[in-house]
Design an enzyme around this catalytic site. Structure first.
Site, PDB file in Angstrom:
ATOM      1  N   THR A  65      39.031  29.616  44.713  1.00 23.79           N
ATOM      2  CA  THR A  65      39.986  28.824  43.929  1.00 23.79           C
ATOM      3  C   THR A  65      40.145  27.485  44.601  1.00 23.79           C
ATOM      4  O   THR A  65      40.226  27.428  45.828  1.00 23.79           O
ATOM      5  CB  THR A  65      41.366  29.518  43.938  1.00 23.79           C
ATOM      6  OG1 THR A  65      41.222  30.793  43.341  1.00 23.79           O
ATOM      7  CG2 THR A  65      42.418  28.707  43.197  1.00 23.79           C
TER       8      THR A  65
ATOM      9  N   ARG B 114      41.503  39.862  32.803  1.00 21.92           N
ATOM     10  CA  ARG B 114      42.033  39.962  34.175  1.00 21.92           C
ATOM     11  C   ARG B 114      42.629  38.610  34.610  1.00 21.92           C
ATOM     12  O   ARG B 114      42.043  37.563  34.422  1.00 21.92           O
ATOM     13  CB  ARG B 114      40.902  40.372  35.112  1.00 21.92           C
ATOM     14  CG  ARG B 114      41.293  40.481  36.590  1.00 21.92           C
ATOM     15  CD  ARG B 114      40.949  39.221  37.362  1.00 21.92           C
ATOM     16  NE  ARG B 114      41.179  39.377  38.805  1.00 21.92           N
ATOM     17  CZ  ARG B 114      41.243  38.351  39.651  1.00 21.92           C
ATOM     18  NH1 ARG B 114      41.099  37.123  39.223  1.00 21.92           N
ATOM     19  NH2 ARG B 114      41.447  38.558  40.928  1.00 21.92           N
TER      20      ARG B 114
ATOM     21  N   GLY C  88      44.301  36.580  37.972  1.00 19.33           N
ATOM     22  CA  GLY C  88      44.459  36.655  39.430  1.00 19.33           C
ATOM     23  C   GLY C  88      45.773  36.053  39.878  1.00 19.33           C
ATOM     24  O   GLY C  88      46.689  35.824  39.079  1.00 19.33           O
ATOM     25  N   ASP C  89      45.844  35.777  41.179  1.00 13.67           N
ATOM     26  CA  ASP C  89      47.068  35.212  41.744  1.00 13.67           C
ATOM     27  C   ASP C  89      47.249  33.734  41.428  1.00 13.67           C
ATOM     28  O   ASP C  89      48.372  33.222  41.460  1.00 13.67           O
ATOM     29  CB  ASP C  89      47.042  35.351  43.273  1.00 13.67           C
ATOM     30  CG  ASP C  89      45.856  34.571  43.852  1.00 13.67           C
ATOM     31  OD1 ASP C  89      44.715  34.889  43.463  1.00 13.67           O
ATOM     32  OD2 ASP C  89      46.076  33.645  44.643  1.00 13.67           O
TER      33      ASP C  89
ATOM     34  N   THR D 173      43.897  31.393  48.341  1.00 10.00           N
ATOM     35  CA  THR D 173      42.620  31.758  47.736  1.00 10.00           C
ATOM     36  C   THR D 173      42.178  33.072  48.356  1.00 10.00           C
ATOM     37  O   THR D 173      42.590  33.418  49.459  1.00 10.00           O
ATOM     38  CB  THR D 173      41.570  30.645  47.927  1.00 10.00           C
ATOM     39  OG1 THR D 173      40.331  31.049  47.338  1.00 10.00           O
ATOM     40  CG2 THR D 173      41.331  30.336  49.395  1.00 10.00           C
TER      41      THR D 173
ATOM     42  N   GLY E  24      42.784  37.984  44.581  1.00 14.24           N
ATOM     43  CA  GLY E  24      44.072  37.836  43.906  1.00 14.24           C
ATOM     44  C   GLY E  24      44.870  39.124  43.846  1.00 14.24           C
ATOM     45  O   GLY E  24      46.099  39.120  43.964  1.00 14.24           O
TER      46      GLY E  24
END
Ligand code: ASP
Length: 307
Positions: A151, A179, A181-182, A202, A205
């Site tokens: 990321t 999906r 992620g964080d 990064t 996640g």
């Protein structure tokens, strides 16, 4: 007046350099971070962000991004955005809204369309070839598909003492459609409060979001920890907890800066990042975990993988 820009991964170097040019001329943190992240999103060389980002399991590029303003705590986010060139700009626009600030999938696409953002087919030939090859490998050899993800995340302090943070990613390569992620999640992938500082993450996640790690770093800074101590403590303590409770901790890396422009990094894997300040020209660093602590050094950008 002091300013700082810190970003995840070597891929941020060109963007950070552009952002630094703006900050040097007393440009705003919001302008600088958007320009810097768009530069990464627009570059097809980077297989985990924007154009050229690697697709999900069914070959579609689904993009997650978020933007947070540390003066107002305004936050905007998109997840599973398809075929728009600059997810960070869509997230930034959402951060100005009072309601509906986190949009996913078709709703995010519709918002981007209604607000005139540039449409673009984000799947490059190269990314499609990588996906096809990986699909075959995964099927033939029964491998875990979830390799290859990063990321771009940044935290910026400008000379007017405003802080912002933002992220952009195509998430896990071969992820299941839908999906998230964080990176799009407040407190996990990013958090910033101009009265304290900001952080961005990064890595895996699914693990970062279990610890709300960006918020945790900002919280530790608010208790008086220096950015380096805060980042390292958050990553190492939580990695340890994951190992204890689940037997395994995924890759986790975080960068942060406080309101004075001091910065820090914490990681449990090898991790590159980029920093520029009013004192130091943009530089790439390589961080590693040694004896339970994050250590880092300046590296020549050509020395490390271009990602
Ligand atoms: N944190 C990102 C995600 O899980 C991927 C990465 O930064 O490596 O979507």
């Amino acid at each position: 007046m002091s300013w700082t820009i810190i970003a995840t991964w070597r891929m941020a170097l060109e963007g950070v350099s552009k952002g630094a040019e703006l900050l040097k001329e007393n440009g705003s943190a919001s302008e600088a971070i958007e320009k810097a992240i768009r530069c990464v999103e627009d570059n097809p060389r980077y297989g985990s962000v924007g154009y050229g980002g690697l697709p999900n399991y069914v070959g579609e590029v689904e993009l997650d991004a978020a933007y947070m303003n540390g003066d107002t705590l305004g936050i905007g986010a998109v997840a599973g955005l398809k075929d728009y060139a600059n997810p960070v700009s869509v997230a930034k626009k959402l951060s100005e809204d009072r309601f509906n600030i986190f949009l996913v999938g078709a709703g995010a696409d519709a918002y981007a369309h209604m607000n005139g953002f540039e449409r673009k087919n984000m799947l490059t030939e190269a990314a499609r070839d990588t996906w096809k090859a990986r699909l075959k490998e995964v099927n033939d050899k029964n491998l875990s598909p979830y390799d290859g993800h990063d990321t771009v995340g940044m935290v910026v302090l400008d000379s007017a003492s405003t802080m912002v943070a933002a992220t952009s990613t195509s998430g896990l390569f071969m992820k299941k459609p839908g999906r998230i992620g964080d990176s799009a999640l407040s407190g996990s992938g990013l958090y910033v409060d101009s009265e304290i500082g900001g952080a961005t993450a990064t890595g895996l996640g699914e693990d970062i979001m279990k610890g709300c790690l960006s918020y945790e770093v900002v919280r530790l800074m608010s208790e008086g920890l220096a950015p380096q101590e805060a980042a390292d403590q958050a990553v190492q303590a939580f990695s340890e907890k994951l190992r204890r409770k689940k037997g395994v901790a995924g890759a986790i890396s975080l960068v942060c800066a406080n309101k004075k422009g001091e910065w820090g990094v914490g990681t449990n894997v090898e991790f590159s990042f980029v920093v520029a300040t009013d004192q130091d020209a943009p530089q790439v660093y390589l961080a590693n975990l040694e004896n339970g602590k994050t250590v880092y050094r300046v590296v020549d950008p050509s020395e490390i993988e271009d990602k």
